[in-house]
Design a protein around this motif. Structure first.
Motif, PDB file in Angstrom:
ATOM      1  N   VAL A 155       0.838  -1.207   0.000  1.00  0.00           N
ATOM      2  CA  VAL A 155       0.000   0.000   0.000  1.00  0.00           C
ATOM      3  C   VAL A 155       0.872   1.256   0.000  1.00  0.00           C
ATOM      4  O   VAL A 155       0.634   2.199  -0.769  1.00  0.00           O
ATOM      5  CB  VAL A 155      -0.953  -0.010   1.209  1.00  0.00           C
ATOM      6  N   LEU A 156       1.870   1.282   0.856  1.00  0.00           N
ATOM      7  CA  LEU A 156       2.753   2.444   0.915  1.00  0.00           C
ATOM      8  C   LEU A 156       3.532   2.629  -0.383  1.00  0.00           C
ATOM      9  O   LEU A 156       3.713   3.760  -0.855  1.00  0.00           O
ATOM     10  CB  LEU A 156       3.726   2.304   2.093  1.00  0.00           C
ATOM     11  N   THR A 157       3.977   1.511  -0.969  1.00  0.00           N
ATOM     12  CA  THR A 157       4.683   1.602  -2.246  1.00  0.00           C
ATOM     13  C   THR A 157       3.775   2.144  -3.339  1.00  0.00           C
ATOM     14  O   THR A 157       4.177   2.972  -4.158  1.00  0.00           O
ATOM     15  CB  THR A 157       5.226   0.225  -2.656  1.00  0.00           C
ATOM     16  N   GLY A 158       2.512   1.674  -3.347  1.00  0.00           N
ATOM     17  CA  GLY A 158       1.557   2.176  -4.327  1.00  0.00           C
ATOM     18  C   GLY A 158       1.310   3.670  -4.178  1.00  0.00           C
ATOM     19  O   GLY A 158       1.209   4.404  -5.164  1.00  0.00           O
ATOM     20  N   LEU A 159       1.218   4.142  -2.939  1.00  0.00           N
ATOM     21  CA  LEU A 159       1.011   5.572  -2.705  1.00  0.00           C
ATOM     22  C   LEU A 159       2.207   6.391  -3.192  1.00  0.00           C
ATOM     23  O   LEU A 159       2.040   7.473  -3.769  1.00  0.00           O
ATOM     24  CB  LEU A 159       0.759   5.827  -1.216  1.00  0.00           C
ATOM     25  N   TRP A 176       0.526   8.734 -12.423  1.00  0.00           N
ATOM     26  CA  TRP A 176      -0.316   9.838 -12.896  1.00  0.00           C
ATOM     27  C   TRP A 176       0.433  10.666 -13.938  1.00  0.00           C
ATOM     28  O   TRP A 176      -0.177  11.171 -14.891  1.00  0.00           O
ATOM     29  CB  TRP A 176      -0.751  10.709 -11.731  1.00  0.00           C
ATOM     30  N   MET A 177       1.728  10.816 -13.783  1.00  0.00           N
ATOM     31  CA  MET A 177       2.532  11.511 -14.787  1.00  0.00           C
ATOM     32  C   MET A 177       2.439  10.796 -16.131  1.00  0.00           C
ATOM     33  O   MET A 177       2.246  11.434 -17.179  1.00  0.00           O
ATOM     34  CB  MET A 177       3.984  11.586 -14.310  1.00  0.00           C
ATOM     35  N   ILE A 178       2.552   9.462 -16.107  1.00  0.00           N
ATOM     36  CA  ILE A 178       2.456   8.698 -17.354  1.00  0.00           C
ATOM     37  C   ILE A 178       1.050   8.779 -17.922  1.00  0.00           C
ATOM     38  O   ILE A 178       0.853   8.923 -19.135  1.00  0.00           O
ATOM     39  CB  ILE A 178       2.856   7.229 -17.097  1.00  0.00           C
ATOM     40  N   THR A 236      -2.949  11.689 -22.178  1.00  0.00           N
ATOM     41  CA  THR A 236      -4.306  12.221 -22.139  1.00  0.00           C
ATOM     42  C   THR A 236      -4.457  13.411 -23.083  1.00  0.00           C
ATOM     43  O   THR A 236      -3.572  14.272 -23.150  1.00  0.00           O
ATOM     44  CB  THR A 236      -4.676  12.656 -20.702  1.00  0.00           C
ATOM     45  N   ARG A 237      -5.571  13.481 -23.795  1.00  0.00           N
ATOM     46  CA  ARG A 237      -5.838  14.611 -24.685  1.00  0.00           C
ATOM     47  C   ARG A 237      -6.106  15.877 -23.885  1.00  0.00           C
ATOM     48  O   ARG A 237      -6.557  15.821 -22.745  1.00  0.00           O
ATOM     49  CB  ARG A 237      -7.025  14.312 -25.594  1.00  0.00           C
ATOM     50  N   ASP A 238      -5.884  17.034 -24.497  1.00  0.00           N
ATOM     51  CA  ASP A 238      -6.090  18.301 -23.812  1.00  0.00           C
ATOM     52  C   ASP A 238      -7.536  18.465 -23.379  1.00  0.00           C
ATOM     53  O   ASP A 238      -7.813  18.949 -22.277  1.00  0.00           O
ATOM     54  CB  ASP A 238      -5.688  19.467 -24.720  1.00  0.00           C
ATOM     55  N   PRO A 254     -11.766  12.664 -12.924  1.00  0.00           N
ATOM     56  CA  PRO A 254     -10.629  12.504 -13.834  1.00  0.00           C
ATOM     57  C   PRO A 254     -10.498  11.064 -14.305  1.00  0.00           C
ATOM     58  O   PRO A 254     -10.867  10.121 -13.605  1.00  0.00           O
ATOM     59  CB  PRO A 254      -9.425  12.916 -12.974  1.00  0.00           C
ATOM     60  N   HIS A 255      -9.997  10.905 -15.506  1.00  0.00           N
ATOM     61  CA  HIS A 255      -9.822   9.572 -16.082  1.00  0.00           C
ATOM     62  C   HIS A 255      -8.609   8.893 -15.456  1.00  0.00           C
ATOM     63  O   HIS A 255      -7.501   9.426 -15.503  1.00  0.00           O
ATOM     64  CB  HIS A 255      -9.642   9.669 -17.594  1.00  0.00           C
TER      65      HIS A 255
END
Length: 274
Positions: free
Chosen positions: A17-21, A28-30, A35-37, A45-46
């Motif tokens: 869980v901590l690693t996922g956080l 999210w950066m990837i 993601t389109r503008d 959010p998608h």
């Protein structure tokens, strides 16, 4: 055994869980980079780029390649200069034991605590006088000053563990100090060389203070300045901004994956004495 197994699974679950956080910002950066503008401000959010686009990566390849090339040159130059300076210094402190060696090691440790902005201001005045401001050699030299103290300490710790009998055997065979260092010490110091090289490259690759202070007005600027300028010029094109960050993160991630085994052995060298 019945009581330890649930506890082990509980600890593993907490770790996941901590690693996922911690890794969620990377995901999210990837995600945003594809993601389109028009989908950027969707509510909710998608979580996945359902209508993904490569426009951000096309913009990066069109505009950021010169910055990436400069970062590679600065990184490789920093690695070469750092190893060339730190390896002989570490060998001298570990095996030749010059007068004042412990004091020098303490000074190197203190040097790592000096804020980078203070060093950048000093370098600016020196480089302006020498005429190397806004040049690649000047930026390489500045980045090397961050890596050399760390490199000397790592090499000293590792080379202290090399048996003296091995060096004495080389002397008996007729090798001088330089030949012993080149033919005996360096080959068995592979882990420390990889460790120092990796950290030197990563420090130069991610440097922003020296880059903005000492190379901000030059024709060759690293990727950190490329991202900085790109955000300022395209603050609405978040997919391109995040795509730049993804591309800039790939070399560091690949190097960490390839060198993790050597780094784990290199940073713990000298921690245990027989």
């Amino acid at each position: 055994m019945t009581t330890s197994t649930p506890r082990a699974w509980w600890k593993t679950g907490i770790g996941l869980v901590l690693t996922g956080l911690m890794l969620f910002p990377v995901y999210w950066m990837i995600n945003v980079s594809f993601t389109r503008d028009q989908d950027m401000r969707a509510t909710p959010p998608h979580l996945f780029p359902t209508n993904g686009t490569l426009d951000g990566y096309r913009a990066v390849l069109d505009q950021q390649l010169p910055y990436l090339g400069t970062s590679f040159l600065v990184g490789l130059g920093t690695v070469a200069l750092t190893v060339a300076l730190a390896a002989p210094a570490g060998y001298a402190l570990a095996k030749l034991r010059p007068p004042g060696g412990p004091a020098l090691s303490f000074v190197l440790l203190i040097a790592q605590m000096i804020p980078g902005i203070i060093m950048a201001m000093g370098f600016y005045a020196i480089f302006l006088t020498l005429g190397v401001l806004n040049t690649l050699p000047g930026l390489i030299l500045a980045d090397t000053t961050l890596a050399v103290p760390f490199g000397v300490l790592i090499f000293t710790a590792f080379m202290s563990g090399i048996p003296d009998e091995l060096l004495q055997a080389a002397v008996v065979d007729g090798a001088g100090r330089l030949r012993t260092f080149w033919s005996v010490v360096l080959p068995v110091s592979r882990n420390s060389i990889v460790t120092v090289s990796l950290f030197a490259f990563l420090w130069s690759w991610s440097d922003f203070i020296f880059a903005s202070t000492l190379a901000g007005g030059g024709d060759h600027q690293p990727i950190t300045l490329g991202i900085y300028h790109y955000i300022g010029n395209n603050n609405q094109q978040w997919n391109a901004i995040m795509a730049t960050a993804v591309v800039a993160s790939i070399p560091a991630a690949v190097l960490l994956i390839l060198a993790q085994r050597y780094v784990s052995m290199g940073v713990t060298a000298g921690a245990v004495k027989d």
